[in-house]
Motif scaffolding. Structure first.
Motif, short mmCIF file in Angstrom:
data_model
loop_
_atom_site.label_atom_id
_atom_site.label_comp_id
_atom_site.label_asym_id
_atom_site.label_seq_id
_atom_site.Cartn_x
_atom_site.Cartn_y
_atom_site.Cartn_z
N UNK A 2 0.84 -1.20 0.00
CA UNK A 2 0.00 0.00 0.00
C UNK A 2 0.87 1.25 0.00
N UNK A 3 1.94 1.25 0.80
CA UNK A 3 2.86 2.38 0.81
C UNK A 3 3.48 2.59 -0.58
N UNK A 4 3.85 1.51 -1.24
CA UNK A 4 4.46 1.63 -2.56
C UNK A 4 3.47 2.17 -3.58
N UNK A 5 2.22 1.70 -3.51
CA UNK A 5 1.19 2.23 -4.42
C UNK A 5 0.96 3.72 -4.15
N UNK A 6 0.94 4.10 -2.89
CA UNK A 6 0.75 5.52 -2.56
C UNK A 6 1.88 6.37 -3.10
N UNK A 7 3.11 5.84 -3.04
CA UNK A 7 4.26 6.62 -3.49
C UNK A 7 4.25 6.87 -4.99
N UNK A 8 3.51 6.04 -5.74
CA UNK A 8 3.44 6.24 -7.19
C UNK A 8 2.67 7.51 -7.54
N UNK A 9 1.79 7.96 -6.65
CA UNK A 9 1.12 9.25 -6.82
C UNK A 9 0.00 9.27 -7.85
N UNK A 10 -0.47 8.12 -8.30
CA UNK A 10 -1.53 8.11 -9.32
C UNK A 10 -2.92 8.30 -8.73
N UNK A 11 -3.07 8.01 -7.44
CA UNK A 11 -4.34 8.19 -6.75
C UNK A 11 -4.03 8.42 -5.28
N UNK A 12 -5.00 8.98 -4.57
CA UNK A 12 -4.83 9.22 -3.14
C UNK A 12 -5.15 7.93 -2.39
N UNK A 13 -4.36 7.63 -1.38
CA UNK A 13 -4.51 6.37 -0.64
C UNK A 13 -4.80 6.62 0.83
N UNK A 14 -5.81 5.94 1.33
CA UNK A 14 -6.09 5.85 2.75
C UNK A 14 -6.02 4.38 3.12
N UNK A 15 -5.71 4.10 4.37
CA UNK A 15 -5.73 2.72 4.83
C UNK A 15 -6.88 2.55 5.81
N UNK A 16 -7.70 1.53 5.58
CA UNK A 16 -8.82 1.24 6.46
C UNK A 16 -8.40 0.26 7.54
N UNK A 17 -8.54 0.65 8.79
CA UNK A 17 -8.00 -0.13 9.91
C UNK A 17 -9.03 -0.25 11.02
N UNK A 18 -8.72 -1.08 12.00
CA UNK A 18 -9.56 -1.19 13.19
C UNK A 18 -9.38 0.04 14.08
N UNK A 19 -10.38 0.30 14.88
CA UNK A 19 -10.29 1.42 15.82
C UNK A 19 -9.13 1.19 16.78
N UNK A 20 -8.32 2.24 16.96
CA UNK A 20 -7.17 2.13 17.84
C UNK A 20 -5.93 1.57 17.19
N UNK A 21 -5.95 1.37 15.88
CA UNK A 21 -4.79 0.82 15.17
C UNK A 21 -3.55 1.69 15.41
N UNK A 22 -2.41 1.04 15.62
CA UNK A 22 -1.14 1.73 15.83
C UNK A 22 -0.25 1.47 14.62
N UNK A 23 0.21 2.55 14.00
CA UNK A 23 1.16 2.41 12.89
C UNK A 23 2.56 2.72 13.40
N UNK A 24 3.45 1.75 13.24
CA UNK A 24 4.82 1.92 13.72
C UNK A 24 5.73 2.53 12.66
#
Length: 353
Positions: free
Chosen positions: A26-48
């Protein structure tokens, strides 16, 4: 005529944190810049990982479980995601986990068509995936032809398959040294990854060969299994040739000092680490099961050894040590799948929904 608005894609995972290859893709697809990316996660998700991906939280699911209970939870998430989709005609739902598949099926039942799914696993309930493919009307995609064949789904060549992807690597070529082999292992310390095969194969080498071989692994996971692997190395007399570094932010440092990546898993879906190694011009020793068979070209970018066979893996190591193969780093790089190309494929799929 005004340019069409950009898509905003909700890459749904239903996860509580961000380890593993799915978030990397998902990060790699976002970096391509062709579309805006959001990630759908559980409530309280922690991104390290830093910086964190823009996220939208939804009712909690188990990300990799298909069950009646999780399907009911997916219905609640689908209702919230349906409201999100209806706020703009340029919004797309893209499910990436088993939970994502369940949510996609509910959205489809609710009449939503801006829905696609990437299957990232070799699941046991094969009938369910075939049924889901029929329900979604061709909006379900496999990572590779081998995965599609595993599910006995229809199609030929790369039809309905979209691979994982990586960014180009700036690592310089690595000069092979006669009698020297630094093997890299990247990924979870999980039993299905079969890291014990690497240690077993190394232990089969002659003493003078073992002296030139090292295996370094990065990744978190099952600490009991990691302890077993360390004990296996001790019992095999090669503890000084095996290192487990634990979790790191990137594979780049390890790939920079390594000659070859090893992928010993049974039915590896589509290893992001494998793609990163190829992008860095490093050949790969891979089990001949799962998505590796659709990527590795023996003699061009690595070896395919018989699934679960430590003897066959040891033979690959001996071939490297003997200088039997000379790989061209630039030719290896050309066999990777890169984010710009894969994102363009997804953009076309989104536009056709």
């Amino acid at each position: 005529m005004p340019a069409p608005s950009r898509f905003t894609v909700l890459h749904y995972t239903g996860c509580d944190d961000d380890p593993g290859g799915i978030f990397t893709v998902i990060r790699n697809l976002a970096s391509a810049g062709r579309f805006d990316c959001l990630v759908g996660v559980n409530r309280g998700c922690v991104q390290y990982r830093k910086p964190p991906l823009p996220a939208v939280e939804f009712p909690r699911l188990k990300p990799e479980t298909i069950s009646a209970t999780n399907a009911l939870r997916a219905w609640h998430a689908a209702r919230a995601i349906r409201r999100w989709l209806r706020e703009s005609p340029n919004r797309i739902f893209h499910g990436h986990t088993r939970a994502g598949l369940l949510v996609a099926l509910w959205l489809n039942a609710m009449g939503e068509k801006r829905v696609v799914v990437s299957v990232h696993c070799y699941g046991r309930q094969r009938w369910f995936y075939r049924w889901a493919q029929r329900r979604l009307g061709g909006r379900l995609f496999w990572l590779s032809p081998a995965m599609r064949a595993y599910y006995n789904a229809s199609g030929s060549d790369w039809d309905r398959c979209v691979p994982a992807c990586v960014q180009p690597s700036s690592l310089p070529p690595r000069q092979a040294q006669a009698g020297r082999l630094h093997l890299a292992g990247v990924g979870g310390v999980l039993r299905w990854k079969r890291w014990e095969l690497v240690i077993k194969a190394m232990a089969q080498l002659a003493p003078h060969e073992i002296a030139g071989v090292r295996f370094t692994h990065i990744g978190g996971g099952d600490e009991a299994y990691r302890a077993e692997l360390r004990q296996q190395a001790i019992d095999s007399g090669i503890a000084d040739r095996v290192e487990f570094r634990g979790v790191t932010d990137s594979s780049e440092t390890l790939l920079a000092e390594s000659d070859v990546l090893v992928v010993a898993s049974h039915n590896e879906p589509f290893s992001v680490a494998l793609m990163e190694a190829l992008a860095a011009g490093r050949p790969v020793m891979a089990s001949d099961s799962g998505g590796t068979v659709d990527v590795i070209q023996p003699g061009v970018n690595g070896w395919l050894f018989r699934d679960g066979d430590a003897d066959a893996l040891a033979a690959c190591m001996r071939e490297w040590l003997a200088g039997a193969h000379v790989f061209n780093g630039e030719a290896i790089r050309r066999t990777a799948f890169y984010a710009d190309d894969v994102a363009a494929r997804w953009e076309a799929i989104y536009a056709a929904l």
